[in-house]
Design a protein around this motif. Structure first.
Motif, PDB file in Angstrom:
ATOM      1  N   ALA A   1       0.679  -1.400  -0.158  1.00  0.00           N
ATOM      2  CA  ALA A   1       0.149  -0.004  -0.122  1.00  0.00           C
ATOM      3  C   ALA A   1       0.766   1.115  -0.137  1.00  0.00           C
ATOM      4  O   ALA A   1       0.412   2.447  -0.696  1.00  0.00           O
ATOM      5  N   ALA A   2       1.849   1.232   0.704  1.00  0.00           N
ATOM      6  CA  ALA A   2       2.924   2.427   0.855  1.00  0.00           C
ATOM      7  C   ALA A   2       3.600   2.534  -0.647  1.00  0.00           C
ATOM      8  O   ALA A   2       3.943   3.635  -0.863  1.00  0.00           O
ATOM      9  N   ALA A   3       4.045   1.635  -1.026  1.00  0.00           N
ATOM     10  CA  ALA A   3       4.959   1.743  -1.927  1.00  0.00           C
ATOM     11  C   ALA A   3       4.398   1.835  -3.565  1.00  0.00           C
ATOM     12  O   ALA A   3       4.878   2.749  -4.331  1.00  0.00           O
ATOM     13  N   GLY A   4       3.445   1.109  -3.945  1.00  0.00           N
ATOM     14  CA  GLY A   4       2.749   1.188  -5.249  1.00  0.00           C
ATOM     15  C   GLY A   4       3.778   0.602  -6.313  1.00  0.00           C
ATOM     16  O   GLY A   4       4.859   0.089  -5.830  1.00  0.00           O
ATOM     17  N   LYS A   5       3.384   0.624  -7.563  1.00  0.00           N
ATOM     18  CA  LYS A   5       4.139  -0.060  -8.517  1.00  0.00           C
ATOM     19  C   LYS A   5       3.930   0.695  -9.973  1.00  0.00           C
ATOM     20  O   LYS A   5       2.830   0.797 -10.099  1.00  0.00           O
ATOM     21  N   GLU A   6       4.878   1.284 -10.516  1.00  0.00           N
ATOM     22  CA  GLU A   6       4.700   1.711 -11.887  1.00  0.00           C
ATOM     23  C   GLU A   6       5.726   1.164 -13.033  1.00  0.00           C
ATOM     24  O   GLU A   6       7.023   0.928 -12.702  1.00  0.00           O
ATOM     25  N   VAL A   7       5.217   0.623 -14.052  1.00  0.00           N
ATOM     26  CA  VAL A   7       5.926   0.036 -14.832  1.00  0.00           C
ATOM     27  C   VAL A   7       6.498   1.157 -15.983  1.00  0.00           C
ATOM     28  O   VAL A   7       5.759   2.171 -16.256  1.00  0.00           O
ATOM     29  N   ILE A   8       7.885   1.097 -15.984  1.00  0.00           N
ATOM     30  CA  ILE A   8       8.649   2.085 -16.908  1.00  0.00           C
ATOM     31  C   ILE A   8       9.031   1.447 -18.371  1.00  0.00           C
ATOM     32  O   ILE A   8       9.382   0.270 -18.249  1.00  0.00           O
ATOM     33  N   ALA A   9       8.730   1.966 -19.260  1.00  0.00           N
ATOM     34  CA  ALA A   9       9.055   1.400 -20.714  1.00  0.00           C
ATOM     35  C   ALA A   9       9.331   2.451 -21.655  1.00  0.00           C
ATOM     36  O   ALA A   9       8.869   3.719 -21.419  1.00  0.00           O
ATOM     37  N   THR A  10      10.281   2.094 -22.678  1.00  0.00           N
ATOM     38  CA  THR A  10      10.603   3.170 -23.521  1.00  0.00           C
ATOM     39  C   THR A  10      10.942   2.455 -24.819  1.00  0.00           C
ATOM     40  O   THR A  10      11.541   1.346 -24.735  1.00  0.00           O
ATOM     41  N   ASP A  11      10.921   3.085 -26.030  1.00  0.00           N
ATOM     42  CA  ASP A  11      11.115   2.479 -27.127  1.00  0.00           C
ATOM     43  C   ASP A  11      12.278   2.816 -27.664  1.00  0.00           C
ATOM     44  O   ASP A  11      12.941   2.438 -28.475  1.00  0.00           O
ATOM     45  N   LYS A  12      13.371   3.513 -26.689  1.00  0.00           N
ATOM     46  CA  LYS A  12      14.812   3.895 -26.830  1.00  0.00           C
ATOM     47  C   LYS A  12      15.370   2.758 -26.418  1.00  0.00           C
ATOM     48  O   LYS A  12      16.836   2.821 -26.334  1.00  0.00           O
ATOM     49  N   SER A  13      14.969   1.593 -25.863  1.00  0.00           N
ATOM     50  CA  SER A  13      15.621   0.557 -25.190  1.00  0.00           C
ATOM     51  C   SER A  13      14.977  -0.834 -25.849  1.00  0.00           C
ATOM     52  O   SER A  13      13.677  -0.833 -26.032  1.00  0.00           O
ATOM     53  N   PRO A  14      15.694  -1.832 -26.018  1.00  0.00           N
ATOM     54  CA  PRO A  14      14.898  -3.135 -26.539  1.00  0.00           C
ATOM     55  C   PRO A  14      13.819  -3.604 -25.821  1.00  0.00           C
ATOM     56  O   PRO A  14      13.817  -3.454 -24.417  1.00  0.00           O
ATOM     57  N   ALA A  15      12.490  -4.006 -26.301  1.00  0.00           N
ATOM     58  CA  ALA A  15      11.396  -4.440 -25.651  1.00  0.00           C
ATOM     59  C   ALA A  15      11.905  -5.697 -24.845  1.00  0.00           C
ATOM     60  O   ALA A  15      12.743  -6.408 -25.169  1.00  0.00           O
ATOM     61  N   ALA A  16      11.136  -5.965 -23.989  1.00  0.00           N
ATOM     62  CA  ALA A  16      11.329  -7.226 -23.095  1.00  0.00           C
ATOM     63  C   ALA A  16      11.045  -8.285 -24.032  1.00  0.00           C
ATOM     64  O   ALA A  16      10.382  -8.401 -24.957  1.00  0.00           O
ATOM     65  N   LEU A  17      12.103  -9.510 -23.756  1.00  0.00           N
ATOM     66  CA  LEU A  17      11.918 -10.716 -24.560  1.00  0.00           C
ATOM     67  C   LEU A  17      11.115 -11.583 -23.990  1.00  0.00           C
ATOM     68  O   LEU A  17      10.956 -12.772 -24.366  1.00  0.00           O
ATOM     69  N   GLY A  18      10.426 -11.334 -22.966  1.00  0.00           N
ATOM     70  CA  GLY A  18       9.351 -12.186 -22.278  1.00  0.00           C
ATOM     71  C   GLY A  18       8.477 -11.382 -21.306  1.00  0.00           C
ATOM     72  O   GLY A  18       8.408 -10.272 -21.614  1.00  0.00           O
ATOM     73  N   PRO A  19       7.746 -12.299 -20.398  1.00  0.00           N
ATOM     74  CA  PRO A  19       6.745 -11.661 -19.509  1.00  0.00           C
ATOM     75  C   PRO A  19       7.391 -10.877 -18.443  1.00  0.00           C
ATOM     76  O   PRO A  19       7.152 -11.325 -17.210  1.00  0.00           O
TER      77      PRO A  19
END
Length: 166
Positions: free
Chosen positions: A38-56
């Motif tokens: 509850a205190a921390a939360g979670k945010e996904v960071i993504a950019t097309d200037k770095s390779p896309a993830a190869l998996g989940p």
């Protein structure tokens, strides 16, 4: 003769420790985990200037003041092919990719507090170290380096990091 571990303590300390020992540990753990989430939360960071993830998995996750950057290999984002076949070109591309993810999160290499380097060949340690060191000229982060049997797509190097975002 069995002697209870609390037998040598004062009765007040023994009573307190006995009460703590009788409390169901799952309730205490569950309360702690819920508070952290509850205190921390979670945010996904993504950019097309770095390779896309190869998996989940995500390129990076921001949780509270921490940024966890997934392991980067030497892929060029536009082509998803290796920057080259040498440890030098792959390490340089790894650091470029990591820098772009840090930038997308509002951070830079000076915010990095921990890294892990995975090498396909420990003989490349000195070369990787020289390139890596250019990004951390002062106050380098804590680090662990390991040689591994195989990296994704047969990469020569993979590096992840954790950054502190004030």
């Amino acid at each position: 003769v069995f002697r209870h571990p609390f037998a040598t303590m004062s009765s007040a300390v023994s009573a307190t420790l006995g009460a703590v020992a009788r409390r169901p540990p799952t309730l205490r753990r569950a309360r702690t985990l819920t508070t952290v989430r509850a205190a921390a939360g979670k945010e996904v960071i993504a950019t097309d200037k770095s390779p896309a993830a190869l998996g989940p998995y995500s390129q990076a996750i921001k949780a509270g003041p921490l940024l966890f950057v997934s392991g980067q290999i030497g892929l060029v984002p536009a082509t998803m092919t290796f920057a080259g076949d040498t440890i030098e070109t792959q390490t340089e591309q790894v650091m470029v990719n990591m820098g772009e993810i840090l930038k997308a999160a509002g951070a830079d290499f000076s915010d990095v507090v921990k890294t892990t380097i995975l090498l396909a060949d420990m003989d490349d340690f000195k070369t990787v170290n020289a390139i890596y060191g250019t990004r951390f000229p002062e106050n380098p982060p804590a680090r662990a380096t390991f040689a591994v049997k195989t990296l994704p797509l047969n990469a020569l190097v993979e590096i992840d990091c954790t950054a502190y975002l004030p």
